[in-house]
Design an enzyme around this catalytic site. Structure first.
Site, PDB file in Angstrom:
ATOM      1  N   TYR A 157       0.852  -1.209   0.000  1.00  0.00           N
ATOM      2  CA  TYR A 157       0.000   0.000   0.000  1.00  0.00           C
ATOM      3  C   TYR A 157       0.880   1.249   0.000  1.00  0.00           C
ATOM      4  O   TYR A 157       0.667   2.180  -0.780  1.00  0.00           O
ATOM      5  CB  TYR A 157      -0.910  -0.025   1.223  1.00  0.00           C
ATOM      6  N   LYS A 161       1.151   4.430  -2.697  1.00  0.00           N
ATOM      7  CA  LYS A 161       0.918   5.832  -2.344  1.00  0.00           C
ATOM      8  C   LYS A 161       2.114   6.693  -2.737  1.00  0.00           C
ATOM      9  O   LYS A 161       1.967   7.857  -3.103  1.00  0.00           O
ATOM     10  CB  LYS A 161       0.610   5.955  -0.851  1.00  0.00           C
TER      11      LYS A 161
HETATM   12  N1  LIG Z   1      -7.924   7.067   6.065  1.00  0.00           N
HETATM   13  C1  LIG Z   1      -6.684   7.444   6.277  1.00  0.00           C
HETATM   14  O1  LIG Z   1      -6.206   7.497   7.415  1.00  0.00           O
HETATM   15  C2  LIG Z   1      -5.790   7.812   5.124  1.00  0.00           C
HETATM   16  C3  LIG Z   1      -4.512   8.329   5.365  1.00  0.00           C
HETATM   17  C4  LIG Z   1      -3.716   8.723   4.304  1.00  0.00           C
HETATM   18  C5  LIG Z   1      -4.198   8.620   3.013  1.00  0.00           C
HETATM   19  N2  LIG Z   1      -5.430   8.097   2.793  1.00  0.00           N
HETATM   20  C6  LIG Z   1      -5.910   7.975   1.427  1.00  0.00           C
HETATM   21  O2  LIG Z   1      -7.154   8.650   1.334  1.00  0.00           O
HETATM   22  C7  LIG Z   1      -8.026   7.944   0.460  1.00  0.00           C
HETATM   23  C8  LIG Z   1      -9.309   7.596   1.188  1.00  0.00           C
HETATM   24  O3  LIG Z   1      -9.008   6.721   2.226  1.00  0.00           O
HETATM   25  P1  LIG Z   1      -9.959   5.707   3.011  1.00  0.00           P
HETATM   26  O4  LIG Z   1      -9.434   4.351   2.901  1.00  0.00           O
HETATM   27  O5  LIG Z   1      -9.991   6.201   4.336  1.00  0.00           O
HETATM   28  O6  LIG Z   1     -11.257   5.581   2.200  1.00  0.00           O
HETATM   29  P2  LIG Z   1     -12.663   6.352   2.244  1.00  0.00           P
HETATM   30  O7  LIG Z   1     -12.445   7.807   2.140  1.00  0.00           O
HETATM   31  O8  LIG Z   1     -13.429   5.803   3.378  1.00  0.00           O
HETATM   32  O9  LIG Z   1     -13.361   5.889   0.882  1.00  0.00           O
HETATM   33  C9  LIG Z   1     -13.172   4.845   0.148  1.00  0.00           C
HETATM   34  C10 LIG Z   1     -14.111   5.192  -1.032  1.00  0.00           C
HETATM   35  O10 LIG Z   1     -13.628   4.569  -2.158  1.00  0.00           O
HETATM   36  C11 LIG Z   1     -14.589   3.631  -2.619  1.00  0.00           C
HETATM   37  N3  LIG Z   1     -13.848   2.497  -3.121  1.00  0.00           N
HETATM   38  C12 LIG Z   1     -12.964   1.726  -2.434  1.00  0.00           C
HETATM   39  N4  LIG Z   1     -12.500   0.747  -3.235  1.00  0.00           N
HETATM   40  C13 LIG Z   1     -13.090   0.926  -4.448  1.00  0.00           C
HETATM   41  C14 LIG Z   1     -13.019   0.249  -5.684  1.00  0.00           C
HETATM   42  N5  LIG Z   1     -12.271  -0.838  -5.843  1.00  0.00           N
HETATM   43  N6  LIG Z   1     -13.750   0.692  -6.713  1.00  0.00           N
HETATM   44  C15 LIG Z   1     -14.558   1.769  -6.569  1.00  0.00           C
HETATM   45  N7  LIG Z   1     -14.653   2.463  -5.419  1.00  0.00           N
HETATM   46  C16 LIG Z   1     -13.929   2.047  -4.380  1.00  0.00           C
HETATM   47  C17 LIG Z   1     -15.501   3.328  -1.420  1.00  0.00           C
HETATM   48  O11 LIG Z   1     -16.809   2.961  -1.774  1.00  0.00           O
HETATM   49  P3  LIG Z   1     -17.266   1.442  -2.042  1.00  0.00           P
HETATM   50  O12 LIG Z   1     -16.845   0.664  -0.849  1.00  0.00           O
HETATM   51  O13 LIG Z   1     -18.720   1.557  -2.225  1.00  0.00           O
HETATM   52  O14 LIG Z   1     -16.581   1.011  -3.286  1.00  0.00           O
HETATM   53  C18 LIG Z   1     -15.522   4.701  -0.757  1.00  0.00           C
HETATM   54  O15 LIG Z   1     -16.436   5.558  -1.402  1.00  0.00           O
HETATM   55  C19 LIG Z   1      -7.232   6.738  -0.037  1.00  0.00           C
HETATM   56  O16 LIG Z   1      -6.639   7.031  -1.271  1.00  0.00           O
HETATM   57  C20 LIG Z   1      -6.164   6.541   1.021  1.00  0.00           C
HETATM   58  O17 LIG Z   1      -5.000   5.942   0.511  1.00  0.00           O
HETATM   59  C21 LIG Z   1      -6.237   7.693   3.812  1.00  0.00           C
END
Ligand SMILES: NC(=O)c1ccc[n+]([C@@H]2O[C@H](COP(=O)([O-])OP(=O)(O)OC[C@H]3O[C@@H](n4cnc5c(N)ncnc54)[C@H](OP(=O)(O)O)[C@@H]3O)[C@@H](O)[C@H]2O)c1
Length: 261
Positions: A157, A161
């Site tokens: 992962y 990133k």
């Molecule tokens: N959360 C953190 O602490 C953090 C920290 C640093 C960076 N980030 C980055 O920020 C972004 C959001 O992070 P998060 O994990 O926390 O997620 P999130 O914002 O909760 O959202 C994930 C979104 O992506 C969709 N999704 C996931 N897999 C998918 C797929 N294969 N096809 C289509 N849609 C998909 C999900 O909907 P469905 O499930 O309906 O598909 C949901 O709408 C990511 O790029 C992550 O690397 C997050």
């Protein structure tokens, strides 16, 4: 409504991974600025509910596309068939295979590469072409502090990133003369459902609300290649990338990620 933002990055923005958490926060922040939306995610009910709430609340058009971005070619065919003029791509979706590399199935690693690397790369390629032709547009790619150095138990992962940050930096310089702004959002912990599910203990220092991260990224678009939301995270990135020797940075990150399973 933000007329300048809309004329620069409208009329439509694609939010890939735009149904929940940070993706939903990006969608709402863009709707507030008056942009029409194409929201892509897998779970159709949640996607439709958000699209209809934003369309009614902000008087915009919001098109839900239920698709798995692991098959970006199929998703792109559906986006390409829309009569919408797309001026902004926010690539938010990600898949994180957490746990020891030796115990992680190859299928999960391939999925991380498909969702986190192949999909943003090909969507950026596809959607930047009409932006370049129009002489305006924007692309936001989500990166992470985990990608600033190797991150044990999140190695694949973290590497994806890192890819997104490096891609955004290169495209920032390359596409600027064509009027297209590119930004990597290098986030620390964000209090999304995905984060809360993975992080069983207390949130990491500097953890931010999704709406604050989305606002920070959209305000930074057009100002430089990288934004790190939050003062604590900016200090952390400085320490990890500038102050510490590489092996010490990896060891420090391992104190946060080493126990993940
Ligand atoms: N959360 C953190 O602490 C953090 C920290 C640093 C960076 N980030 C980055 O920020 C972004 C959001 O992070 P998060 O994990 O926390 O997620 P999130 O914002 O909760 O959202 C994930 C979104 O992506 C969709 N999704 C996931 N897999 C998918 C797929 N294969 N096809 C289509 N849609 C998909 C999900 O909907 P469905 O499930 O309906 O598909 C949901 O709408 C990511 O790029 C992550 O690397 C997050």
């Amino acid at each position: 409504m933000d007329a300048r933002f809309k004329s620069r990055y409208g009329p439509y923005a694609v939010v890939a991974g735009g149904s929940d958490g940070l993706g939903a926060a990006f969608a709402e922040a863009l709707a507030q600025r008056g942009l029409d939306l194409v929201l892509v995610a897998r779970q159709e009910d949640r996607l439709r509910a958000l699209a209809s709430r934003l369309a009614q609340g902000y008087g915009i058009d919001a098109i839900p596309i239920a698709a798995d971005l692991a098959d970006v070619d199929a998703a792109m065919a559906r986006i390409g068939a829309l009569p919408a003029g797309i001026g902004l791509l926010v690539y938010n979706a990600a898949y994180a295979p957490i746990g020891p590399f030796a115990e992680t199935d190859a299928d999960r690693l391939a999925r991380a590469a498909a969702v986190n690397v192949r999909a943003p790369l090909l969507l950026a390629k596809r959607l930047s072409a009409p932006m370049i032709a129009r002489g305006r547009g924007g692309i936001v790619l989500m990166s992470s502090l985990a990608g600033a150095q190797g991150s044990p138990n999140l190695a694949a992962y973290a590497a994806t990133k890192s890819f997104n940050a490096t891609l955004a930096e290169g495209l920032w310089k390359e596409l600027k003369p064509h009027g297209v702004d590119v930004l990597a959002c290098v986030a620390g912990a964000i209090l999304t459902p995905g984060y809360r599910q993975a992080e069983k203990s207390r949130p990491a220092p500097g953890a931010m609300e999704a709406r604050d991260v989305a606002e920070c990224a959209l305000r930074a678009l057009g100002k430089g290649p990288i934004v790190v939301p939050g003062a604590v995270n900016r200090v952390a990135r400085f320490v990890l990338t500038r102050l510490l020797p590489r092996r010490a940075a990896i060891a420090l990150m391992a104190r946060n990620t080493g126990g993940l399973s």
